[in-house]
Every structure is written in structure tokens, then in C-alpha cells.
Scaffold this active site. Sequence first.
Site, PDB file in Angstrom:
ATOM      1  N   SER A  68       0.827  49.840  66.242  1.00 51.52           N
ATOM      2  CA  SER A  68       0.151  51.139  66.190  1.00 51.52           C
ATOM      3  C   SER A  68       1.101  52.244  65.710  1.00 51.52           C
ATOM      4  O   SER A  68       0.673  53.192  65.053  1.00 51.52           O
ATOM      5  CB  SER A  68      -0.482  51.495  67.538  1.00 51.52           C
ATOM      6  OG  SER A  68       0.493  51.788  68.490  1.00 51.52           O
ATOM      7  N   ASN A  69       2.391  52.104  65.984  1.00 54.53           N
ATOM      8  CA  ASN A  69       3.349  53.078  65.435  1.00 54.53           C
ATOM      9  C   ASN A  69       3.502  52.896  63.924  1.00 54.53           C
ATOM     10  O   ASN A  69       3.666  53.873  63.186  1.00 54.53           O
ATOM     11  CB  ASN A  69       4.707  52.954  66.125  1.00 54.53           C
ATOM     12  CG  ASN A  69       4.732  53.707  67.445  1.00 54.53           C
ATOM     13  OD1 ASN A  69       4.670  54.938  67.465  1.00 54.53           O
ATOM     14  ND2 ASN A  69       4.803  52.977  68.545  1.00 54.53           N
ATOM     15  N   HIS A 124      11.383  54.449  71.422  1.00 51.36           N
ATOM     16  CA  HIS A 124      11.408  53.840  72.748  1.00 51.36           C
ATOM     17  C   HIS A 124      10.494  54.648  73.683  1.00 51.36           C
ATOM     18  O   HIS A 124      10.513  55.871  73.657  1.00 51.36           O
ATOM     19  CB  HIS A 124      12.851  53.837  73.275  1.00 51.36           C
ATOM     20  CG  HIS A 124      12.984  53.138  74.582  1.00 51.36           C
ATOM     21  ND1 HIS A 124      13.037  51.757  74.679  1.00 51.36           N
ATOM     22  CD2 HIS A 124      13.028  53.607  75.852  1.00 51.36           C
ATOM     23  CE1 HIS A 124      13.123  51.419  75.956  1.00 51.36           C
ATOM     24  NE2 HIS A 124      13.117  52.528  76.689  1.00 51.36           N
ATOM     25  N   ASP A 168      19.355  50.531  72.805  1.00 48.12           N
ATOM     26  CA  ASP A 168      18.792  51.814  73.273  1.00 48.12           C
ATOM     27  C   ASP A 168      19.842  52.882  73.567  1.00 48.12           C
ATOM     28  O   ASP A 168      19.583  53.805  74.354  1.00 48.12           O
ATOM     29  CB  ASP A 168      17.922  51.606  74.541  1.00 48.12           C
ATOM     30  CG  ASP A 168      16.699  50.760  74.272  1.00 48.12           C
ATOM     31  OD1 ASP A 168      16.232  50.724  73.120  1.00 48.12           O
ATOM     32  OD2 ASP A 168      16.196  50.130  75.225  1.00 48.12           O
ATOM     33  N   GLU A 206       4.030  58.941  71.036  1.00 45.29           N
ATOM     34  CA  GLU A 206       4.880  58.246  70.048  1.00 45.29           C
ATOM     35  C   GLU A 206       4.311  58.410  68.644  1.00 45.29           C
ATOM     36  O   GLU A 206       5.057  58.602  67.678  1.00 45.29           O
ATOM     37  CB  GLU A 206       4.959  56.748  70.370  1.00 45.29           C
ATOM     38  CG  GLU A 206       5.716  56.435  71.636  1.00 45.29           C
ATOM     39  CD  GLU A 206       5.783  54.940  71.902  1.00 45.29           C
ATOM     40  OE1 GLU A 206       5.980  54.164  70.957  1.00 45.29           O
ATOM     41  OE2 GLU A 206       5.639  54.534  73.067  1.00 45.29           O
TER      42      GLU A 206
HETATM   43  C1  GRF Z   1       5.933  51.204  71.670  1.00 39.87           C
HETATM   44  O1  GRF Z   1       5.710  51.644  72.964  1.00 39.87           O
HETATM   45  C2  GRF Z   1       7.373  51.441  71.269  1.00 39.87           C
HETATM   46  O2  GRF Z   1       7.932  52.557  71.868  1.00 39.87           O
HETATM   47  C3  GRF Z   1       8.049  50.211  71.786  1.00 39.87           C
HETATM   48  O3  GRF Z   1       7.126  49.174  71.566  1.00 39.87           O
HETATM   49  C4  GRF Z   1       5.792  49.699  71.544  1.00 39.87           C
HETATM   50  C5  GRF Z   1       5.177  49.254  70.254  1.00 39.87           C
HETATM   51  O4  GRF Z   1       3.826  49.544  70.170  1.00 39.87           O
HETATM   52  N1  GRF Z   1       9.348  50.044  71.201  1.00 39.87           N
HETATM   53  P1  GRF Z   1       3.062  49.351  68.796  1.00 39.87           P
HETATM   54  O5  GRF Z   1       3.275  47.912  68.336  1.00 39.87           O
HETATM   55  O6  GRF Z   1       3.594  50.342  67.795  1.00 39.87           O
HETATM   56  O7  GRF Z   1       1.627  49.597  69.119  1.00 39.87           O
END
Ligand code: GRF
Length: 190
Positions: free
Chosen positions: A13-14, A106, A147, A176
Site C-alpha cells: 500500500s505504500n 517504519h 532501523d 505513512e
Molecule cells: C508498513 O507499516 C511499513 O511501515 C512497514 O511495513 C508496512 C508495509 O505495508 N515497514 P504495505 O505493504 O506498504 O501496505
Amino acid sequence: MKKLVVFASGSGSNFQAIIDGIEKKEIKAQISGLITDRLGSGAVERAKKHRIPYLEIPEKNPELFSKIVLEQLNDWNPDLIVLAGFLRKVSDSIVQRYNNKIINIHPSLLPKYGGKGFYGLNVHKAVLEAGDLESGCTVHYVNEEFDRGNIILQKRVEVRVNDTPITLAARVLNAEHKLLPTVINKLLKN
Ligand code: GRF
């Protein structure tokens, strides 16, 4: 045009937030490709849908994995590498080759709740168990320590009384999706 490469293991999703930012012309860049360590991830489905090249590397051996990644990166030649939900530790050889060009998102206010074991719902469980009144997300540079690279920007979210790890995770994830495109834009302008 500046070039991005995204690394993702999960739902992506990011990764989608970056794609949307580019399509809305809020991010002035192109995505050269997606690298994933898992077969059949949600991130790959998104890459296919948006015709973004991708490479799935289900290789368990860390050295071989890094070798394949470095070869692909040589070809894609990114200005910035974005770890967007990438669960594997990026090897020192990649970090050194792309020094200060790799960022990670993160789901906590680092340095709190970072490092080994703090991924997914574990992070949000720990925040609730500690009774913190706020949480959030962090974008930081990637160095050799998990991290621990320099923090670039954070976004805070409130913790609500009735929160469960799942509801808190959803609120942080939403933050995010705003934070990551903002940081990418900022870095590409410099
Ligand atoms: C997010 O919470 C990011 O911060 C972490 O992993 C998750 C990934 O979510 N590192 P997505 O795959 O982007 O939905």
C-alpha cells in the site's frame, strides 16, 4: 526525470501511495522497478496493474540475494531506493554502494519500537502495552543497523482509548501514505 526503485515484501500500500503520487504529478519521478523477496506479493500485483517492471527474488541465501539485487540496480540506476514494507535486512554491500540513497518507512516514532522483532502488529502491540498516548511513523535513511539510520521526517498520530493493534496500525498506515510521498519529493528536489 529522477528514477526510483521500490523494495516491498507485502501488500504494497505504500508502494501504491508512491504510484498515486506520481500519477497525480505530486512526485516528479518515475519508478524504474520493484524488487520483492516474496512470490505473489500484493506489491507485484500493483506493479503489473501499473506496468511497472518488477523482479521477484525468492532467494534465501543473503549473499546470492544481494548479488541479484545489485545487478538489477546497476541496470535500473536509481536516484533513490525506497524500502516500503521490505522485510529483509538490506545487506551492507547494497547500503555501501547506495550510501544515503536508501530510505525506509517504519510504523513507529523511531528510535522507539525499532530494530529486531519490531515489525507489523508487534510494533502497535508494544505501543499499546506501554500506554503511549501517541504513535506515528518515521522515514529514515538506511544504514548497516536495522532501523537506526538518520531520521528524515516523522508523522504523529494519536493513540485512542479503544485502540487495538489493528485499529492503531490502520491509523499509522494512513499517515505513512502521506509521509512517504512528502519525503520522496523533498529528497528528489535536493
Ligand atoms: C508498513 O507499516 C511499513 O511501515 C512497514 O511495513 C508496512 C508495509 O505495508 N515497514 P504495505 O505493504 O506498504 O501496505
